[in-house]
Design an enzyme around this catalytic site. Structure first.
Site, PDB file in Angstrom:
ATOM      1  N   SER A 296       2.995  -0.258  23.835  1.00 22.84           N
ATOM      2  CA  SER A 296       3.764  -1.469  23.600  1.00 22.84           C
ATOM      3  C   SER A 296       4.711  -1.719  24.764  1.00 22.84           C
ATOM      4  O   SER A 296       5.423  -0.815  25.211  1.00 22.84           O
ATOM      5  CB  SER A 296       4.566  -1.346  22.305  1.00 22.84           C
ATOM      6  OG  SER A 296       5.484  -2.410  22.180  1.00 22.84           O
ATOM      7  N   HIS A 297       4.754  -2.967  25.217  1.00 20.81           N
ATOM      8  CA  HIS A 297       5.663  -3.320  26.309  1.00 20.81           C
ATOM      9  C   HIS A 297       7.117  -3.275  25.843  1.00 20.81           C
ATOM     10  O   HIS A 297       8.031  -3.262  26.666  1.00 20.81           O
ATOM     11  CB  HIS A 297       5.317  -4.704  26.854  1.00 20.81           C
ATOM     12  CG  HIS A 297       5.602  -4.869  28.316  1.00 20.81           C
ATOM     13  ND1 HIS A 297       6.724  -4.350  28.929  1.00 20.81           N
ATOM     14  CD2 HIS A 297       4.899  -5.484  29.302  1.00 20.81           C
ATOM     15  CE1 HIS A 297       6.707  -4.652  30.220  1.00 20.81           C
ATOM     16  NE2 HIS A 297       5.607  -5.332  30.473  1.00 20.81           N
ATOM     17  N   SER A 298       7.347  -3.245  24.532  1.00 19.74           N
ATOM     18  CA  SER A 298       8.716  -3.086  24.041  1.00 19.74           C
ATOM     19  C   SER A 298       9.219  -1.664  24.215  1.00 19.74           C
ATOM     20  O   SER A 298      10.421  -1.425  24.233  1.00 19.74           O
ATOM     21  CB  SER A 298       8.805  -3.482  22.559  1.00 19.74           C
ATOM     22  OG  SER A 298       8.711  -4.880  22.402  1.00 19.74           O
TER      23      SER A 298
END
Length: 490
Positions: A184-186
């Protein structure tokens, strides 16, 4: 959420590639033989980790596939032993990088995504295929079959059910392996992803002893990047001398231009590019251009001659300028239309005080240069490089705060715009050097991303001073872009 396409489109893409046994027309079957949840070896106390607005820009999984060609060292190595070593190494790594074993969750107070560190685990998949890596051809060129080499969980709209880290190890008929990883880019930006994967590889004893790779202990708290609702200051009005985030201002101008163009020309006509489809087109061609060190130096000589300017010009700055001109020319953008180049800048050392060593969240903002298409066409490479330098040097603590606060409003998707050129520099993250197996990967290929038009600058495994440029292109512009981009590089 800036720079992500619509939720409906993302769900469709996930569903199309998440079958247990995957097959695409004219490609061999990739058969999944095992799927397990991987928990941290040492469970961390559950907690909610506040995310920054930079983390929330694009919470979807970003994928990359590592290819390891057949080796005599693998002859007596079973798929089960490779899988077990990767699983053991991941368990150990998740004990330190514990947010990767969690889930995203909506904060009930403000409705924004935060990180629930609940030890639910990552997903690790084992798969086999009769395909041979050599039959895939040039691994630097994107191949739709690559999508079958990474596990794609189905997303039903509930982030709390979505794993933040997935991986698939696939054994090929030739004895080689691929390892497809989605994160996840988060959770991570590029540098943090690189550090996490290096840690995982060092903890996985496949044909090598476990080694204590010298890595900074990750810092997961977002610290000074958190924007307090109570302490949020009002953004300065246009024309104010206070620091503003040029990237945000330019995006708003591009959106207004696109809306005005649709009103004036009808929904089938795009403001800057006539009848060309917009960048949301699902048929974009992902193309990789390999630029050797000699080609880059040749362009520098043609731009700067024997002057001292070339000494202070980075390869990134020159190629970003060259790509922006080539892409805009290929698209045939109307001369009076505004065009914009935006590129990611690492802010770890731009903050006051600097972010701690080992910071694991998203620590980048976009720098931005805007011109009319006519101004861009007439400007020299040297002049554009100067504007790129100015934009890069404008990234300060105040710029980051303004950028961060501008993202604090209601979340929305960014409409696709041909007039926006995005560049992400990966040249300082040599992913191919991560040795999950024995030795470097033959190639580390990013898969199709939620932002298919972005251009990635990457190291090439066989030419460390050269640069591979991966970019998504509208099929009708591929030949024109190749012509403009390769001119002065040959």
């Amino acid at each position: 959420m800036l720079f992500c396409f619509s939720q409906q489109k993302r769900e469709q893409n996930c569903k199309e590639t998440s079958m247990a046994t995957k097959r695409r027309e004219n490609y061999p079957i990739v058969r999944v033989t095992k799927t397990v949840s991987v928990l941290p070896k040492s469970l961390h106390p559950q907690q909610v980790l506040r995310l920054s607005n930079l983390d929330r820009q694009c919470p979807m999984l970003m994928y990359m596939v590592f290819f390891y060609k057949s080796s005599s060292a693998y002859q007596s190595l079973s798929l089960d032993s490779v899988f077990s070593s990767l699983k053991s190494g991941l368990e150990e790594t998740l004990s330190i990088w514990y947010p990767a074993a969690g889930r995203l969750s909506l904060n009930p107070n403000d409705g924004k995504l935060d990180l629930w560190c609940n030890n639910n685990g990552a997903v690790l998949v084992e798969a086999v295929t009769d395909a041979k890596i050599i039959d895939l051809g040039d691994l630097s060129q994107y191949n739709e079959f690559f999508e079958c080499l990474s596990y794609k969980p189905v997303f039903h709209g509930n982030f709390s059910d979505m794993p933040l880290l997935v991986a698939q190890v696939t054994r090929f008929g030739c004895g080689g392996y691929s390892i497809g990883i989605g994160a996840s880019h988060s959770l991570f930006d590029g540098p943090a992803t690189y550090d996490f994967l290096r840690a995982w590889a060092s903890n996985s004893a496949i044909l090598k002893e476990k080694r204590g790779t010298e890595l900074s202990k990750p810092v997961h708290q977002r610290g000074t990047l958190l924007v307090s609702n109570q302490g949020r200051t009002k953004l300065p009005v246009s024309g104010s001398t206070a620091t503003r985030a040029a990237a945000i201002d330019h995006l708003y101008q591009l959106i207004k231009q696109a809306i005005a163009g649709q009103k004036n020309c009808g929904s089938d006509m795009k403001f800057g590019t006539g009848n060309l489809p917009d960048m949301g087109n699902s048929n974009l061609v992902l193309k990789t251009f390999h630029l050797s060190d000699a080609m880059i130096e040749s362009l520098k000589r043609k731009v700067f001659g024997g002057r001292r300017g070339s000494a202070s010009c980075s390869s990134f700055e020159l190629l970003a300028a060259h790509l922006w001109k080539a892409r805009t020319n290929a698209l045939g953008v109307r001369k009076g239309a505004m065009v914009c180049l935006q590129f990611a800048v690492d802010i770890r050392n731009k903050m006051v005080p600097p972010l701690p060593k080992g910071f694991s969240g998203n620590a980048y903002v976009l720098a931005s240069v805007a011109l009319t298409a006519e101004e861009l066409e007439e400007a020299s490479h040297e002049a554009i490089v100067g504007k790129i330098k100015e934009a890069k040097n404008s990234i300060s603590n105040d710029y980051v705060n303004a950028y961060n606060q501008a993202l604090d409003g209601p979340q929305s998707t960014l409409p696709p715009m041909n007039e926006l050129t995005l560049v992400s520099d990966w040249t300082r993250m040599p992913f191919h050097r991560i040795d999950f197996l024995h030795g470097e990967a033959a190639y580390a290929s990013p898969l199709a991303s939620p932002i298919p038009q972005v251009a990635y600058f990457m190291q090439n495994p066989t030419d460390s001073r050269g640069i591979d440029v991966r970019i998504g292109l509208i099929p009708q512009t591929l030949n024109a872009f190749s012509h403009y981009f390769l001119t002065n590089l040959q």
